[in-house]
Each structure stands twice: as structure tokens, then as C-alpha cells.
Write a protein that holds these residues in place. Structure first.
Motif, PDB file in Angstrom:
ATOM      1  N   TRP A  56       0.763  -1.186  -0.116  1.00 12.42           N
ATOM      2  CA  TRP A  56       0.053   0.057   0.063  1.00 12.42           C
ATOM      3  C   TRP A  56       1.097   1.290   0.022  1.00 12.42           C
ATOM      4  O   TRP A  56       0.426   2.079  -0.542  1.00 12.42           O
TER       5      TRP A  56
ATOM      6  N   LEU B 107       1.808   2.296  -3.396  1.00  8.88           N
ATOM      7  CA  LEU B 107       0.686   3.153  -4.140  1.00  8.88           C
ATOM      8  C   LEU B 107       0.739   4.394  -3.782  1.00  8.88           C
ATOM      9  O   LEU B 107       0.484   5.066  -4.510  1.00  8.88           O
ATOM     10  N   VAL B 108       0.541   4.580  -2.311  1.00 10.71           N
ATOM     11  CA  VAL B 108       0.541   5.862  -1.565  1.00 10.71           C
ATOM     12  C   VAL B 108       1.566   6.799  -2.206  1.00 10.71           C
ATOM     13  O   VAL B 108       1.634   7.978  -2.813  1.00 10.71           O
TER      14      VAL B 108
ATOM     15  N   ALA C 258       1.307   7.667  -6.152  1.00 11.19           N
ATOM     16  CA  ALA C 258      -0.215   8.397  -5.855  1.00 11.19           C
ATOM     17  C   ALA C 258       0.496   9.782  -5.663  1.00 11.19           C
ATOM     18  O   ALA C 258      -0.063  11.046  -6.221  1.00 11.19           O
ATOM     19  N   LEU C 259       1.116   9.920  -4.762  1.00  8.52           N
ATOM     20  CA  LEU C 259       1.474  11.444  -4.082  1.00  8.52           C
ATOM     21  C   LEU C 259       2.551  12.081  -5.046  1.00  8.52           C
ATOM     22  O   LEU C 259       2.140  13.295  -5.353  1.00  8.52           O
ATOM     23  N   LEU C 260       3.347  11.248  -5.754  1.00  9.47           N
ATOM     24  CA  LEU C 260       4.248  12.100  -6.700  1.00  9.47           C
ATOM     25  C   LEU C 260       3.506  12.324  -8.087  1.00  9.47           C
ATOM     26  O   LEU C 260       3.913  13.046  -8.809  1.00  9.47           O
ATOM     27  N   GLY C 261       2.290  11.117  -8.379  1.00 10.16           N
ATOM     28  CA  GLY C 261       1.922  11.152  -9.718  1.00 10.16           C
ATOM     29  C   GLY C 261       2.728  10.034 -10.548  1.00 10.16           C
ATOM     30  O   GLY C 261       4.066  10.054 -10.397  1.00 10.16           O
ATOM     31  N   THR C 262       1.854   9.627 -11.446  1.00 10.20           N
ATOM     32  CA  THR C 262       2.429   8.444 -12.169  1.00 10.20           C
ATOM     33  C   THR C 262       3.461   8.902 -13.421  1.00 10.20           C
ATOM     34  O   THR C 262       4.090   8.240 -14.048  1.00 10.20           O
ATOM     35  N   GLU C 263       3.269  10.295 -13.563  1.00 12.27           N
ATOM     36  CA  GLU C 263       4.399  11.023 -14.562  1.00 12.27           C
ATOM     37  C   GLU C 263       5.803  10.897 -14.010  1.00 12.27           C
ATOM     38  O   GLU C 263       6.605  10.606 -14.757  1.00 12.27           O
ATOM     39  N   ARG C 264       5.798  10.961 -12.572  1.00 12.26           N
ATOM     40  CA  ARG C 264       7.248  10.841 -12.221  1.00 12.26           C
ATOM     41  C   ARG C 264       7.652   9.477 -11.774  1.00 12.26           C
ATOM     42  O   ARG C 264       8.454   9.081 -11.739  1.00 12.26           O
TER      43      ARG C 264
ATOM     44  N   ALA D 172      -1.943   5.558 -14.582  1.00 18.92           N
ATOM     45  CA  ALA D 172      -2.861   6.230 -13.302  1.00 18.92           C
ATOM     46  C   ALA D 172      -3.908   5.435 -13.248  1.00 18.92           C
ATOM     47  O   ALA D 172      -4.397   4.944 -12.201  1.00 18.92           O
TER      48      ALA D 172
ATOM     49  N   LEU E 203      -2.973   2.487 -11.256  1.00 19.40           N
ATOM     50  CA  LEU E 203      -2.723   2.660  -9.872  1.00 19.40           C
ATOM     51  C   LEU E 203      -4.154   2.584  -9.314  1.00 19.40           C
ATOM     52  O   LEU E 203      -4.284   1.969  -8.166  1.00 19.40           O
TER      53      LEU E 203
ATOM     54  N   LEU F 198      -3.989  11.470 -10.368  1.00 19.69           N
ATOM     55  CA  LEU F 198      -2.998  10.524 -10.298  1.00 19.69           C
ATOM     56  C   LEU F 198      -1.889  10.857 -11.148  1.00 19.69           C
ATOM     57  O   LEU F 198      -0.611  10.697 -10.760  1.00 19.69           O
ATOM     58  N   ARG F 199      -2.022  11.130 -12.316  1.00 18.69           N
ATOM     59  CA  ARG F 199      -0.877  11.433 -13.301  1.00 18.69           C
ATOM     60  C   ARG F 199      -0.037  12.767 -12.506  1.00 18.69           C
ATOM     61  O   ARG F 199       1.267  12.325 -12.523  1.00 18.69           O
TER      62      ARG F 199
ATOM     63  N   GLY G 294      -0.039  13.670  -9.554  1.00 17.19           N
ATOM     64  CA  GLY G 294       0.036  13.468  -7.953  1.00 17.19           C
ATOM     65  C   GLY G 294      -0.628  13.982  -7.115  1.00 17.19           C
ATOM     66  O   GLY G 294      -1.043  15.113  -7.412  1.00 17.19           O
TER      67      GLY G 294
END
Lengths: 528, 404
Positions: free
Chosen positions: A5, A8-9, A12-18, A32, A35, B119-120, B122
Motif C-alpha cells: 500500500w 501505491l501511496v 499517488a503522491l508524486l503522480g504516475t508521470e514521475r 494512473a 494505480l 493521479l498522473r 500526483g
């Protein structure tokens, strides 16, 4: 699945781009969505897999309370009274004919306490909140709350006041019988408030032990604390306290000295009282034209040590100021002999030349109040002044009345109201025992009826009305009900006054009826 | 219940109240309803004064009234199936439903896009963005006729402000929203009851009459708890019922306009012999109240379970309804443990404990502590992802529940 988990967090916090979570493929957009899918599965798994935690520290169970629970109707009544307390603000100022429940709460608490009930546990939080907001409720509220209430108050800092409450707050059975060892430890290590509470509590049961405790640490206490501790000696004051108080007369703090002197002067047999009596007798003598007063010319160091304040308040002569202090600290029992065996009544009847009468009588009034001497109080009050006489009395009649026996007090005030009406009676009524005795109650109702007939507005009497709601014997409710019938406006009275009076009497009636009902609920067995 | 009241008229007013409704009747000319005479009668009853209101010998006019009411109710009941069977124009209704489904689908798809975008980029920026953007999304969901989605989205906006481990909670809630939106888009492939759960969570409502027209369960329902929550438009009343014989819980919802009390009121501790109909769902909890046959008082304390068992039951319930946030549990014997920020309910006979939901003690928790006095209790409450919300307690001695 190896993805945690936290992984995943993290993404999610940074974004799937990063940062994309392990095991999720595709571009940022697809990642995303992936996720979200993984998180949806994760959250259900997380929540469904919740396990019990480890229990924290368990509270020590509250001591048992063997007092009987309230009768059902009384329990509901208390819930209603407590709920109304909070609802009051929203309803706005004018009450109309509805009874004022807030003012009934103190009476209910007092009556329930007298019947020896325990408050229902589910109402304890509301009860403690009420007591927190109104200090006058505390003794009865805390007594009703009992050991369970004290236990609960220990858990919530908002209710800390209950822990340091004085003797009245202690539950029956816990007052007195203090274990000496525990008491000593509490005295030496406790917080200031706890120590004051302890001292006051012990003074009720074993005054000598309390004094001993205080004496053991006296010299090390701070001046403010010494003053408070000394003040708690008022409870259970007796001749045994004299040596300690005499010593306190040399205290570093002036306030402590003054309090010690005041306490000593309330002990008629004390050495200080004797010294004051000697000084006072030197100033006040029986002369050819009555009482000759020769006020002291100086305030010496000895007098100051005995608690005489040297500097008068502005506007008063210093000699009269000193005289007053000497006379009010001298035991009243010494005067009859000094005046050739005259009774207090005869002494007061003696003329006092040179305008000293007011000062002298006022000082005697203070002495009577301080020494709680009913004989002198009766003499100083005299009979209620006649209708034509000015109402202004010597000293404070309410304070003197408070010393008289209950019946005599009621009689005196009833007669006073009969001749002078209600306008000066508020404070005197305030010291009369509740419920008001039959004759007193009648006098108040008659006076109110009269006030209506003259055509004044009822709110000129709102103070007395408020008192009457609380203090009249509920048995007279139906008598008051007769008054609430609307009548014609008095021809020369204020317009509309009658309607307001009728409303005021209705409110009085409904409050009295409610009180009768509420007291009956507390004694379900006996006819209300 | 009935009484006569001496008013200003020449004949006393005849007042009657049916407590089961409640319904009122009075011969006074007042246009207020219920009139003051009926209220006065109720007050006397509430005071427990049995004086003029014994029901033994009902006068004729009371019997006539109750008979008339009964007849009316029967007529209404007779009419209902017809009404439920078919609205005036079934075709139009179906078309309306189709149009709405299309709009909700649009809303769900849009929400999916928003969540993916979130979510992309963040969550890290979400606490700075504030709830404004979420309010906007919520408004779009209202437009799409998906009020259930809208309220969940709105709550999402408030999450970052709750501090602590908010990113984790935020991901939980976004994931559940995602699950709901996807659930609706793929509802054709879901099993029937689960599809109903999804529809309910999205905000589709089912007509009470329609529910009651279906199968009902009769039971001895104990009223466990009743409480109201209000937002700026609506007061929602939740009433929990429990039939111990069948081991069933039921939730009745009742609504009132903002600032007004919802119509249905049941006193905690009443036992009703009544029929209920559950709304269709994968985990049937919400129900509609049907005919009531009798009322009584509880005779024993309901059996409680240990905390571990309660959590396990909640876990299996989540498999049916992942969005469940208030699962009814009876715990006992448990002891409330006050703590500086989180309270716990701990098993009396083991070291297990469940946290109490919410930060900081509420008035209800203090009542719970007071009632317990450090001794074990039976507690009814709603179990959710952050812990239990205690609503009712029983002490050892009495089967009468104490509402918290």
C-alpha cells in the motif's frame, strides 16, 4: 502481490508521470488507471483485513455507589432541566408565561440531594458541565454525582474543578475519616487547590488534625497561600486554634495578620478579644447623659498588631475609624457588665451624645454578625419600623436577620413587608429560609397584589418575582393562580400593566406548580 | 389516547392522539396542526400523568375516529399495489430512466478522467489546490444526476485538511470512487444485487412503496438508535433496528427539509412487532417500514460479540459492499478506554480493542464512559474504516438501552 500500500501511496503522491508503481505498465495515463485499480483492490483488502488493536491502559473501575437511583419521572425531569440550560440562549429574552427552568435546577439538585439519590450515570456529563458553568450548583451537583462523578471528572480536564471541590462536594462516606498517611502525603505533594480542599475537608471532621497539618509546613508557605490556608480555618474555628492564630499576628504579610486578627476576634474567649475589649471599654463608658464616647487618639503598634488598620478609607476620620475597629472586635458579652448589668436592648436604647451613635451602633452590628450573636442582632434590629418611620436601619438588616432563628426571621420580614411593601425587601427576602414560611409567603403575595392594584408595572418587581418563583411554598400555587385572572386596568395606573401582571402571575403559578410536581416526583411514594 | 379540554367554547374540545402515527384529531377550530390541545395531551402523557387519559373506555367519538383511520389506511393499502404496479405512462417513465442512465454514465466517465488526471499529476498538490476544484467536480456530478458521487467528491476536497496521513486516506477514497464509477459503467456485467448496491451508492433512489410491494420480513424489531445529521438542505434521520431472533439489522432512513425534523420517530428501546422490506442490495441493510402490529419493551440485553469477531464480520460485509462505512455491530462485554486523542473499546476478557472513530471525545463518548464507570458494557455502534461510533449502551443490570 508484492506491491505494498505504501508503494501505491508513494506513486499517488508524486503522480504516475514521475513515479509509477511497480508492476504497472503503460504510459502515464494508463499507469494512473492501473494505480487506481490496484488501490481499489488494496483499500478493500486493507479495510476488510482490519484486526483489533492492543488495548491501552484500562481505567480503574469507579467505586460502587449504593445510593438509590432516581425515580423514572425525576430522571426525565433532570434530563429536561439540564437540556434546557443549554437551549436557553436560543429562545431570546422574553419568557412570557413559561416557567424559568434554569432557576429551578439548583432547587431540584438540592431536593434530590436531600433525598439521598445518586444521579443517573448517563446524565453525569451534562451535570458536570452545568456545575462547571455555575459555581453555585457545584456542592449539590457534585454530591449527587457521587463517586462515579468524581471518577469521571478525573478523566476530563474540563471537570477538574470537581476534584478540588470543597467538603460539600465530597460524596457521603468519603468526607471525614481521612487516612492520616494519605492526608500527609497529599498535603506535602499536592497541588495548591488539592491542599486547600484537603484542609477544608479535614476541618469539618477533625479540626485539630487539620491545624497540625497546616502548622507543620506553615513557615515554608508563600504569603498568598498562607492567606488562603488561614482562611480555611474559618470552618471549625475554636479556642484550640488560638495559639496558632496569635502567632500569625506577627506574620510577615499584612493580609495574613489582618485575617488572623479577624478570626481571633470571632473567638470571644481569646486573648486578642480580651485586649480589644479592654481598649474598647476605655473608649466607651456609661456617663451621666448616656454613653460617653472618647475615640482613641492614636493607633499604637500593639493595636496594629491586633489587626487595627491605621489608615482610614478616604472620607472617614481616623479616630472614628479606629474606634469602629476596636468595638467590632470586642466580644459583645463584655458590654452588659460594663453598662451596669443592662441588657443589649437597654444598652442600645441609651442615648449617645456628640453624634457617635451611628458609628457605635454600626460597629456593634458588625460585631453581632461576626460573633453570630442573636440576642444582640435582635436588639440592634428592633421591631420592624412603623409605616411612618424611615426604613433606613442601622447596619445591614439582611445580615443581622441572617443570625436570627428561621421563624423569627420570617416573622420580622413578613411584618416589614406588610408595612413597607416590597421595594426595600429584596435582600431581606434573600436571607429567609426556603420555602418561605406561610405568613411570609402571604405577605409577599399580598404586596404583589397591592402593587398591581396601584397600577405599577410588574418588571419593577422582577427581582422579588424571581425570588418568589424559587422560594414561595409551592402549596400556595392555587392562591397565586387566582391573581392571574385578568382584571381591569387601574384607572390611574400605567396602561396595559394589568395584562403584564396577569402574565407575571401566570408564570409564577406555572413555576410553582412545576416545583410542586418536581418535588413530588422525587418522593413517588408520598402524595404530592 | 384521548381527552377533553375545556376551551373558550361552550362545549369542551374533544382531542385524540394516535401515538403510532402520530396522528391528531381535535374538535377545536384552530388551524395549527397539531393544535395546542393535542400537544397538551401529549405533554401530559410525557409527564407520565395517567389522569384523564386511560384508554380503557374509549368514548364513541374516539372509536369512530380510529375506525375511520383504519379504514382509510386499508383503502390506501389496497390502492398502493396498483400505484406501484404501473406509473401513469410506463413508456415515458422508461424513457426518463434511460435518459438519466446516460447522463450518469457521462458523469461517471468524466469523474474517471478527473481521477486519472489527479493521479498522473500526483496528490502532492491537492492540499494546496483546496476544495474549490472538488466543489466544481461535485457540481458536475449533481448536473449528471449522480448525487451519491457528488457527496463523495465533496468529502474528498476536505480530506487534505484533516492532516496526519491524509495522502493514504485520499488514495483510499479516490480508489473507492474509481471503483464506484467503474462499477456503474460496467453494471451490466455485475450480479444483480451488487448492481443495485452500486446504483444506490451512485444516488439512485427506490420508491418506498415499490420496496414494500416486494417481500417483507416480520420480526421483533428493537429500536437500537436514532440520530439526525443535517447539511444545509436536508436533515437525515437514521434509525437502526435489530431483530435478535433472526440476527438481522435494518436501517430506516427518514428525511426532512433543512431545520425540520424528519417525520418518522421511534423511541430507542421500543420493541416493534413489525414488517420490514429491505431495499435490494448485495448487503441488505436499508429497509422500509411496513405495517406495525404491536409495541413492547425489551426483556433482555442483546448478545454482543468480541471486537475481533465484529471486525471479521465487517470485513466480509465489505466484500459485498466495499463502500460501506457504517456497519452495525453489537459489542460486548467491552470497556471504553478514554485516551488523550483516540478512545478505544476493549474486550473485557482479552487484550483486543477497536479504536473509536473521530478525534477527540464527543459528548456521546463521555456519556459512554459515565455509564460504564470502568465496568464492562454491551455497546451498539456503527463500525467504519476508522473505528466504531458508539450509539447505544447497556449496563449489566437492565435490558433498557441507554442512547448515547
Amino acid at each position: 502481490m508484492d506491491v505494498t500500500w505504501d508503494d501505491l501511496v508513494g506513486s499517488a503522491l508524486l503522480g504516475t508521470e514521475r513515479r509509477r508503481p511497480p508492476g504497472v505498465v503503460g504510459d502515464a495515463e494508463e499507469a494512473a488507471a492501473g494505480l487506481l485499480d490496484a488501490a481499489a483492490a488494496g483499500v478493500v483488502r486493507r479495510r476488510a483485513g482490519l484486526r483489533p488493536g492492543i488495548a491501552g491502559q484500562r481505567p480503574k473501575p469507579a467505586p460502587a455507589d449504593r445510593r438509590p437511583p432516581l425515580p423514572e419521572a425525576a430522571r426525565r425531569r433532570l434530563a429536561m432541566l439540564l437540556a434546557d440550560r443549554t437551549g436557553d440562549g436560543a429562545r431570546g429574552g422574553r419568557r412570557g408565561a413559561a416557567p424559568n427552568l434554569t432557576e429551578l435546577l439548583p432547587q431540584w439538585l438540592g431536593a434530590a440531594r436531600a433525598e439521598g439519590y445518586a444521579a443517573p450515570p448517563e446524565l453525569l456529563p451534562a451535570l458536570l458541565d452545568a456545575a462547571r458553568a455555575r459555581t453555585d450548583l457545584r456542592p449539590d451537583a457534585l454530591a449527587l454525582a457521587g463517586p462515579r462523578g468524581l471518577w469521571l471528572a478525573g478523566l476530563n480536564p474540563d471537570w477538574k474543578f470537581a476534584l478540588r471541590a470543597g467538603p460539600a462536594g465530597a460524596a457521603p462516606g468519603t468526607a471525614g475519616g481521612e487516612d492520616p498517611e494519605t492526608a500527609r502525603r497529599l498535603w506535602e505533594e499536592g497541588l495548591f487547590a488539592e491542599r486547600v480542599a484537603l484542609l477544608t475537608r479535614m476541618r469539618l471532621a477533625e479540626p485539630a488534625a487539620a491545624l497540625e497539618l497546616l502548622d507543620s509546613t506553615w513557615r515554608g508557605e508563600r504569603a498568598e497561600d498562607r492567606l488562603m490556608f488561614l482562611d480555611s480555618l474559618r470552618t471549625g474555628l475554636g479556642p484550640a486554634d488560638e495559639p496558632f492564630l496569635e502567632e500569625a499576628l506577627s506574620d510577615r504579610s499584612r493580609n495574613v495578620r489582618a485575617t488572623a486578627a479577624e478570626l481571633l476576634s470571632a473567638l470571644p474567649g481569646s486573648a486578642l478579644a480580651g485586649r480589644m475589649a479592654a481598649r474598647a471599654r476605655a473608649c466607651v463608658r456609661l456617663g451621666p447623659d448616656g454613653i460617653t464616647v472618647e475615640a482613641p487618639h492614636a493607633c499604637d503598634a500593639e493595636m496594629e498588631r491586633d489587626g487595627v488598620a491605621r489608615k482610614p478609607p478616604s472620607g472617614r476620620g481616623e479616630r472614628a475609624w479606629w474606634l469602629g475597629q476596636l468595638v467590632d472586635a470586642a466580644p459583645l458579652s463584655a458590654w452588659p457588665e460594663h453598662f451596669g448589668g443592662r441588657s443589649p436592648e437597654q444598652i442600645i436604647a441609651l442615648p449617645v451624645p456628640d453624634d457617635w451613635q451611628a458609628d457605635l451602633h454600626a460597629a456593634w452590628c458588625r460585631a453581632a454578625v461576626r460573633q453570630r450573636d442573636p440576642q444582640w442582632a435582635r436588639a440592634l434590629l428592633g421591631p420592624p419600623p412603623a409605616a411612618s418611620a424611615p426604613v433606613a436601619a442601622v447596619g445591614d438588616p439582611a445580615k443581622l436577620l441572617a443570625i436570627l432563628p428561621v421563624d423569627e426571621r420570617a416573622e420580622w420580614v413578613a411584618e416589614f413587608i406588610g408595612t413597607h411593601g416590597l421595594s426595600e425587601a429584596f435582600q431581606m427576602l434573600g436571607v429567609c429560609a426556603v420555602p418561605w414560611a406561610g405568613r411570609l409567603g402571604r405577605a409577599v403575595i399580598d404586596a404583589l397584589d397591592m402593587a398591581r392594584d396601584v397600577g405599577s408595572y410588574p418588571w419593577s418587581f422582577s427581582g422579588v418575582m424571581g425570588l418568589a418563583e424559587r422560594c414561595l411554598d409551592p402549596a400556595v400555587a392555587e392562591q397565586v393562580a387566582l391573581l392571574s385572572a385578568t382584571a381591569e386596568d387601574a384607572p390611574d395606573g400605567a396602561p396595559g400593566a394589568t395584562a403584564y401582571w396577569s402574565e407575571a402571575f401566570q408564570r409564577l403559578t406555572s413555576t410553582l406548580r412545576l416545583r410542586r410536581l418536581m418535588l413530588a416526583e422525587l418522593r413517588p411514594g408520598s402524595p404530592g | 389516547m384521548w381527552g377533553s379540554c375545556k376551551g373558550s367554547g361552550s362545549r369542551p374540545y374533544q382531542t385524540a392522539v394516535d401515538l403510532a402515527g402520530p396522528a391528531f384529531r381535535c374538535t377545536c377550530p384552530s388551524r395549527k396542526f397539531p393544535c395546542k390541545h393535542a400537544l397538551g395531551l401529549l405533554l401530559l402523557w410525557a409527564e407520565g400523568e395517567s389522569g384523564p387519559i386511560t384508554a380503557d373506555t374509549e368514548p364513541d367519538w374516539v372509536e369512530q375516529w380510529t375506525a375511520a383511520r383504519r379504514k382509510k389506511a386499508e383503502e390506501a393499502a389496497a390502492k398502493e399495489p396498483k400505484a406501484a404496479a404501473g406509473p401513469a405512462d410506463p413508456d415515458a417513465a422508461r424513457k426518463r430512466a434511460e435518459r438519466r442512465a446516460v447522463r450518469v454514465e457521462g458523469g461517471a466517465a468524466e469523474l474517471e478522467q478527473r481521477l486519472t488526471d489527479l493521479l498522473r499529476g500526483g496528490l502532492a498538490g491537492a492540499d494546496r489546490a483546496g476544495y474549490q476544484q472538488w466543489d466544481e467536480v461535485a457540481a458536475r456530478m449533481v448536473d449528471a444526476q449522480a448525487p451519491g458521487l457528488a457527496s463523495r467528491v465533496r468529502e474528498l476536497g476536505a480530506l487534505p485538511a484533516t492532516g496526519g496521513d491524509w495522502p493514504s486516506r485520499m488514495l483510499e477514497e479516490t480508489a473507492l470512487l474509481h471503483l464506484l464509477a467503474r462499477g456503474f459503467l460496467g453494471r451490466e456485467r455485475l450480479p444483480g444485487p451488487l448492481a443495485e448496491t452500486v446504483r444506490t451508492r451512485i444516488g439512485f433512489t427506490v420508491d418506498t412503496a415499490e420496496v414494500l410491494a416486494g417481500p417483507t420480513v416480520r420480526g421483533q424489531w428493537l429500536v437500537l438508535a436514532q440520530y439526525d445529521t443535517a447539511d444545509d438542505r436536508l436533515t437525515t434521520r437514521r434509525i437502526w433496528l435489530h431483530d435478535e431472533g433472526a440476527g438481522r439489522f435494518a436501517l430506516l432512513l427518514s428525511f426532512g427539509a433543512a431545520g425540520r425534523a424528519p417525520e418518522l420517530a421511534l423511541a430507542v428501546g421500543t420493541v416493534m412487532d413489525a414488517e420490514l422490506a429491505y431495499h435490494p442490495a448485495a448487503l441488505p441493510l436499508r429497509a422500509a417500514l411496513g405495517p406495525r402490529h404491536d409495541i413492547g419493551r425489551p426483556v433482555r440485553i442483546p448478545a454482543g460479540t468480541a471486537t475481533g469477531q465484529a471486525l471479521a464480520a465487517y470485513g466480509s460485509a465489505l466484500a459485498d459492499d466495499p463502500w460501506l462505512d457504517a456497519f452495525p455491530v453489537l459489542l460486548g462485554p467491552v470497556v471504553p478506554l478514554p485516551g488523550p486523542d483516540r478512545w478505544q473499546l476493549a474486550d473485557a476478557h482479552s487484550d483486543d480493542a477497536i479504536p473509536v472513530a473521530g478525534m477527540g471525545p464527543s459528548a456521546a463518548l463521555w456519556r459512554l464512559a459515565a455509564v460504564s464507570g470502568g465496568h464492562p458494557l454491551t455497546v451498539f455502534g456503527e463500525l467504519g474504516p476508522t473505528g466504531i461510533r458508539p450509539l447505544t449502551a447497556w449496563t449489566d443490570g437492565s435490558p433498557e438501552p441507554i442512547a448515547l
